[in-house]
Design a protein around this motif. Structure first.
Motif, PDB file in Angstrom:
ATOM      1  N   PRO A   1      -2.510 -16.535  44.394  1.00 50.91           N
ATOM      2  CA  PRO A   1      -2.704 -17.066  45.753  1.00 50.91           C
ATOM      3  C   PRO A   1      -3.866 -16.367  46.448  1.00 50.91           C
ATOM      4  N   GLU A   2      -4.481 -17.088  47.360  1.00 55.53           N
ATOM      5  CA  GLU A   2      -5.608 -16.537  48.115  1.00 55.53           C
ATOM      6  C   GLU A   2      -5.109 -15.432  49.042  1.00 55.53           C
ATOM      7  N   PRO A   3      -5.833 -14.325  49.136  1.00 54.70           N
ATOM      8  CA  PRO A   3      -5.369 -13.240  50.008  1.00 54.70           C
ATOM      9  C   PRO A   3      -5.354 -13.657  51.464  1.00 54.70           C
ATOM     10  N   ARG A   4      -4.436 -13.070  52.212  1.00 55.68           N
ATOM     11  CA  ARG A   4      -4.309 -13.312  53.651  1.00 55.68           C
ATOM     12  C   ARG A   4      -4.376 -11.961  54.341  1.00 55.68           C
ATOM     13  N   PRO A   5      -5.570 -11.491  54.672  1.00 54.30           N
ATOM     14  CA  PRO A   5      -5.680 -10.177  55.328  1.00 54.30           C
ATOM     15  C   PRO A   5      -4.910 -10.150  56.640  1.00 54.30           C
ATOM     16  N   HIS A   6      -3.985  -9.203  56.734  1.00 54.05           N
ATOM     17  CA  HIS A   6      -3.166  -9.030  57.936  1.00 54.05           C
ATOM     18  C   HIS A   6      -2.410 -10.304  58.287  1.00 54.05           C
ATOM     19  N   GLY A   7      -2.060 -11.096  57.262  1.00 52.77           N
ATOM     20  CA  GLY A   7      -1.282 -12.308  57.466  1.00 52.77           C
ATOM     21  C   GLY A   7      -2.086 -13.502  57.929  1.00 52.77           C
ATOM     22  N   MET A   8      -3.415 -13.416  57.946  1.00 55.65           N
ATOM     23  CA  MET A   8      -4.251 -14.528  58.429  1.00 55.65           C
ATOM     24  C   MET A   8      -5.087 -15.081  57.286  1.00 55.65           C
ATOM     25  N   PRO A   9      -5.316 -16.401  57.239  1.00 58.79           N
ATOM     26  CA  PRO A   9      -6.120 -16.987  56.159  1.00 58.79           C
ATOM     27  C   PRO A   9      -7.593 -16.617  56.321  1.00 58.79           C
TER      28      PRO A   9
END
Length: 305
Positions: free
Chosen positions: A111-119
């Motif tokens: 899955p694509e990373p979500r830095p700090h929960g944001m796309p």
């Protein structure tokens, strides 16, 4: 007295001839009226032993092995021997792909990373924000740098006009173009310096406070530090800007600065998985899409949890 080797009538069967090798009869007999070959007969092929009948060890009453049972496996109703494993069925990931198919990646692409929960912000959103910011900086330069640009055009008008005249009237002219004014070089340096300072004053303070320039705010993206969801601060915002902004001073060097800025602007297309530009890597920042609601920071779209 021994008899010489040769073909003789077989005493046991006068209707045939056989070959005597000096010690005994060899080879197959031939009819007595047939012309014998020269020399002894060819050796007879050895008889092929018949295969022994296979004795089944399956107890009486055991049903036949159903289709699909692995060869060498235990018959139904019998426990498998130690170390024997059933082959995975077709379609099981352990079995591998069907013949002719490329090897898939199980369980799939990470899955694509979500830095700090944001796309992550898309390249299109970043490009749109940058074009908006460039438009605003250009308008500021028209207001502040307009007089200097007018002076520069006046200094280089003589060679420009002569160059245009020669393009309209092609003729062999070996005379050099007229020289530009003495202040041409100084004006170019001043214009580039003012343009750089205007860009810095426009972008760095807003990025330091909120991670958003006016263009980023319009398209809904924001720059945040890699290690925490926090403001960039002035030092990090300046370090992030100077990688992209300072090459403006090198436009005077045959457009070298413009090439460096173009390479920096396109670098997110080739960076995985965080899509960082060169100025992001310098400042250890990442550009994310601002979620419409705080709940979207932890729950991606379509996630009911």
């Amino acid at each position: 007295m021994s008899v010489a080797p040769g073909w003789y009538v077989d005493p046991a069967d006068p209707q045939t001839r056989r070959y005597w090798d000096g010690e005994g009869w060899i080879g197959a007999p031939i009819p007595v009226d047939a012309t014998p070959p020269e020399g002894p007969p060819p050796p007879e092929p050895e008889p092929t032993p018949e295969p022994e009948p296979v004795t089944s060890t399956t107890p009486p009453g055991t049903p036949a092995t159903p289709p699909g049972t692995p060869v060498g496996g235990p018959p139904p109703g019998y426990p498998p021997p130690a170390g024997w494993q059933q082959a995975p069925p077709i379609g099981d990931p352990r079995h591998g792909p069907p013949p002719g198919w490329p090897y898939p990646t199980w369980p799939g692409r990470p899955p694509e990373p979500r830095p700090h929960g944001m796309p992550l912000a898309s390249f299109g959103a970043r490009l749109g924000a940058r074009l908006i910011d460039f438009g605003i900086v250009f308008l500021l330069n028209v207001l502040v740098n307009g007089w200097f640009v007018a002076r520069l055009l006046d200094e280089i008008s003589a060679p420009l006009n002569e160059f245009g005249r020669r393009l309209q009237n092609p003729e062999r002219n070996t005379e050099p173009l007229p020289q530009a004014g003495d202040q041409t070089g100084s004006l170019i340096v001043v214009i580039l310096l003012i343009a750089t300072m205007l860009w810095l004053a426009y972008e760095v303070p807003s990025m330091a406070a909120s991670g958003q320039s006016f263009g980023k705010r319009l398209v809904g993206i924001r720059a945040v530090p890699v290690e925490a969801d926090a403001p960039l601060g002035f030092a990090r915002a300046l370090r992030r800007w100077n990688t992209l902004g300072l090459p403006t001073l090198l436009w005077y060097c045959c457009g070298l600065g413009l090439l460096l800025q173009l390479f920096d602007a396109l670098s997110p297309l080739f960076d995985h998985p965080l899509r960082q530009a060169l100025h992001d890597k310098r400042a250890q920042t990442v550009v994310v899409k601002v979620p419409p609601t705080p709940a979207d920071r932890t729950n991606p779209p379509g996630d009911a949890s």
